[in-house]
Motif scaffolding. Structure first.
Motif, PDB file in Angstrom:
ATOM      1  N   PRO A  89       0.848  -1.197   0.000  1.00 49.36           N
ATOM      2  CA  PRO A  89       0.000   0.000   0.000  1.00 49.36           C
ATOM      3  C   PRO A  89       0.881   1.244   0.000  1.00 49.36           C
ATOM      4  O   PRO A  89       2.011   1.225   0.490  1.00 49.36           O
ATOM      5  N   ARG A  90       0.316   2.341  -0.542  1.00 48.98           N
ATOM      6  CA  ARG A  90       1.109   3.577  -0.645  1.00 48.98           C
ATOM      7  C   ARG A  90       0.235   4.794  -0.374  1.00 48.98           C
ATOM      8  O   ARG A  90       0.246   5.779  -1.117  1.00 48.98           O
ATOM      9  N   GLY A  91      -0.539   4.716   0.707  1.00 47.61           N
ATOM     10  CA  GLY A  91      -1.332   5.873   1.097  1.00 47.61           C
ATOM     11  C   GLY A  91      -2.586   6.037   0.251  1.00 47.61           C
ATOM     12  O   GLY A  91      -3.024   5.125  -0.444  1.00 47.61           O
ATOM     13  N   GLY A  92      -3.170   7.239   0.302  1.00 49.95           N
ATOM     14  CA  GLY A  92      -4.410   7.505  -0.405  1.00 49.95           C
ATOM     15  C   GLY A  92      -4.334   8.744  -1.263  1.00 49.95           C
ATOM     16  O   GLY A  92      -3.448   9.587  -1.102  1.00 49.95           O
ATOM     17  N   GLU A  93      -5.278   8.840  -2.196  1.00 51.58           N
ATOM     18  CA  GLU A  93      -5.379   9.999  -3.079  1.00 51.58           C
ATOM     19  C   GLU A  93      -6.865  10.238  -3.327  1.00 51.58           C
ATOM     20  O   GLU A  93      -7.499   9.484  -4.073  1.00 51.58           O
ATOM     21  N   ALA A  97      -7.491   4.402  -2.469  1.00 52.73           N
ATOM     22  CA  ALA A  97      -6.374   3.822  -1.728  1.00 52.73           C
ATOM     23  C   ALA A  97      -5.398   3.290  -2.780  1.00 52.73           C
ATOM     24  O   ALA A  97      -5.793   2.544  -3.684  1.00 52.73           O
ATOM     25  N   LEU A  98      -4.139   3.682  -2.669  1.00 57.30           N
ATOM     26  CA  LEU A  98      -3.143   3.303  -3.669  1.00 57.30           C
ATOM     27  C   LEU A  98      -2.413   2.029  -3.256  1.00 57.30           C
ATOM     28  O   LEU A  98      -2.108   1.821  -2.087  1.00 57.30           O
ATOM     29  N   ARG A  99      -2.141   1.190  -4.229  1.00 57.68           N
ATOM     30  CA  ARG A  99      -1.347  -0.020  -4.012  1.00 57.68           C
ATOM     31  C   ARG A  99      -0.426  -0.198  -5.206  1.00 57.68           C
ATOM     32  O   ARG A  99      -0.872  -0.143  -6.357  1.00 57.68           O
ATOM     33  N   ASP A 100       0.868  -0.409  -4.944  1.00 57.44           N
ATOM     34  CA  ASP A 100       1.861  -0.608  -5.996  1.00 57.44           C
ATOM     35  C   ASP A 100       2.309  -2.059  -6.046  1.00 57.44           C
ATOM     36  O   ASP A 100       2.083  -2.837  -5.111  1.00 57.44           O
ATOM     37  N   TYR A 101       2.986  -2.399  -7.148  1.00 52.26           N
ATOM     38  CA  TYR A 101       3.458  -3.764  -7.376  1.00 52.26           C
ATOM     39  C   TYR A 101       4.749  -3.723  -8.185  1.00 52.26           C
ATOM     40  O   TYR A 101       5.014  -2.771  -8.936  1.00 52.26           O
ATOM     41  N   ASP A 102       5.518  -4.781  -8.070  1.00 46.85           N
ATOM     42  CA  ASP A 102       6.544  -5.041  -9.083  1.00 46.85           C
ATOM     43  C   ASP A 102       6.794  -6.540  -9.173  1.00 46.85           C
ATOM     44  O   ASP A 102       6.397  -7.315  -8.295  1.00 46.85           O
ATOM     45  N   VAL A 132     -11.120   4.755   6.159  1.00 43.49           N
ATOM     46  CA  VAL A 132     -11.837   3.827   7.033  1.00 43.49           C
ATOM     47  C   VAL A 132     -11.171   2.456   7.064  1.00 43.49           C
ATOM     48  O   VAL A 132     -11.358   1.684   8.008  1.00 43.49           O
ATOM     49  N   ALA A 133     -10.385   2.153   6.015  1.00 42.68           N
ATOM     50  CA  ALA A 133      -9.682   0.870   5.971  1.00 42.68           C
ATOM     51  C   ALA A 133      -8.168   1.030   5.985  1.00 42.68           C
ATOM     52  O   ALA A 133      -7.444   0.038   6.051  1.00 42.68           O
ATOM     53  N   MET A 134      -7.672   2.279   5.941  1.00 45.14           N
ATOM     54  CA  MET A 134      -6.244   2.504   5.771  1.00 45.14           C
ATOM     55  C   MET A 134      -5.518   2.928   7.025  1.00 45.14           C
ATOM     56  O   MET A 134      -4.278   2.985   7.031  1.00 45.14           O
ATOM     57  N   LEU A 139       2.316   3.230   5.115  1.00 49.67           N
ATOM     58  CA  LEU A 139       2.243   4.193   4.017  1.00 49.67           C
ATOM     59  C   LEU A 139       3.307   3.944   2.956  1.00 49.67           C
ATOM     60  O   LEU A 139       3.142   4.330   1.799  1.00 49.67           O
ATOM     61  N   ASN A 140       4.426   3.328   3.353  1.00 45.04           N
ATOM     62  CA  ASN A 140       5.518   3.049   2.417  1.00 45.04           C
ATOM     63  C   ASN A 140       5.905   4.287   1.606  1.00 45.04           C
ATOM     64  O   ASN A 140       6.026   4.235   0.377  1.00 45.04           O
TER      65      ASN A 140
END
Length: 275
Positions: A89-93, A97-102, A132-134, A139-140
């Protein structure tokens, strides 16, 4: 993993997978839809690890809805190659809710991605603020998988995005194998529908791929979706800066999936391919 919660809370989730026969095309390399399958499994496991998985959310009267994905494939892993899939996860905008991958092969990153998720109230079917879920999630900060790549498409993509020449390239009726636990078409299936709307020889040649995909509305069992596509000038594609100097563009395309009955768009996408 049988029990993601057994490891203790992890800020970054990591799993190792072999590239199996069912995940490759005739070029013997990983298909884009298989990349999405890897990401889906990693995101689900990490959500459970962070106590915001399917059951945790349902108990709170909420659920996660994937809204958008941006994926940059710099190299397609080969058949039988072992890869490590990471997600965090990488915080919110705003409402997302943002989530990254590699995906890594050895020490080299082959695939990078970002996603935006909406928290939905199960009773009202309305989006909630993601906090509410974060609140208990890491935050990474600074761990941006797609640093330097333009942000994903807006929620609405007008006809000018594809210039002219929109053509109906397919029609799909959502059937049993398209649906997931939530009763709607799974996010991976959208990618497969897009792949099936492209000349297969271009997909097989492509060594680098960029996909921007916005999920606008759920598709339920029995719904019919028309797939429309139009050529897009590769130099105007969102991933141009990510392709790298000297990379030969094979083509770029806009897609618009429309509910056949209502005529409303259920997804929009841009796909760019390079050798």
């Amino acid at each position: 993993m049988a029990n993601p919660k057994a490891t203790g809370v992890l800020p970054v989730w990591q799993e190792t997978f072999p590239v199996r026969f069912g995940a490759v095309d005739r070029s013997d390399r990983l298909r884009l839809s298989a990349v999405f399958q890897f990401f889906q499994e990693a995101a689900i496991s990490h959500a459970e690890n962070l106590c915001v998985g399917r059951e945790d959310m349902a108990n709170a009267g909420h659920t996660w809805i994937l809204s958008r994905m941006s994926v940059q494939v710099d190299r397609r892993p080969d058949y039988r190659e072992t890869v490590t899939v990471r997600s965090w996860p990488r915080g919110g905008e705003k409402l997302f809710a943002l989530r990254d991958y590699d995906i890594r092969a050895g020490d080299t990153v082959c695939v990078r991605a970002r996603s935006g998720w909406i928290v939905l109230d199960l009773k009202t079917r309305r989006p909630l603020r993601p906090q509410v879920a974060m609140n208990a999630m890491p935050l990474n900060e600074g761990l941006d998988a797609l640093a330097g790549v333009p942000p994903s498409l807006p929620n609405s993509l007008d006809d000018s995005a594809g210039q002219n020449g929109w053509q109906k390239t397919g029609e799909r009726r959502a059937a049993y194998t398209d649906l997931d636990y939530n009763g709607h078409v799974n996010n991976v299936r959208y990618v497969q529908w897009i792949e099936d709307a492209v000349d297969m020889t271009l997909l097989e040649k492509a060594g680098r791929v960029h996909l921007e995909l916005n999920y606008l509305s759920e598709i339920l069992g029995g719904d019919s979706v028309e797939i429309w596509s139009a050529p897009l000038d590769a130099k105007d594609a969102a991933a141009d800066v990510a392709a790298g100097a000297g990379t030969v563009a094979l083509g770029a395309f806009s897609f618009d999936g429309k509910n056949k009955e209502s005529g409303k768009s259920v997804f929009r996408a841009e796909l760019t391919l390079w050798e």
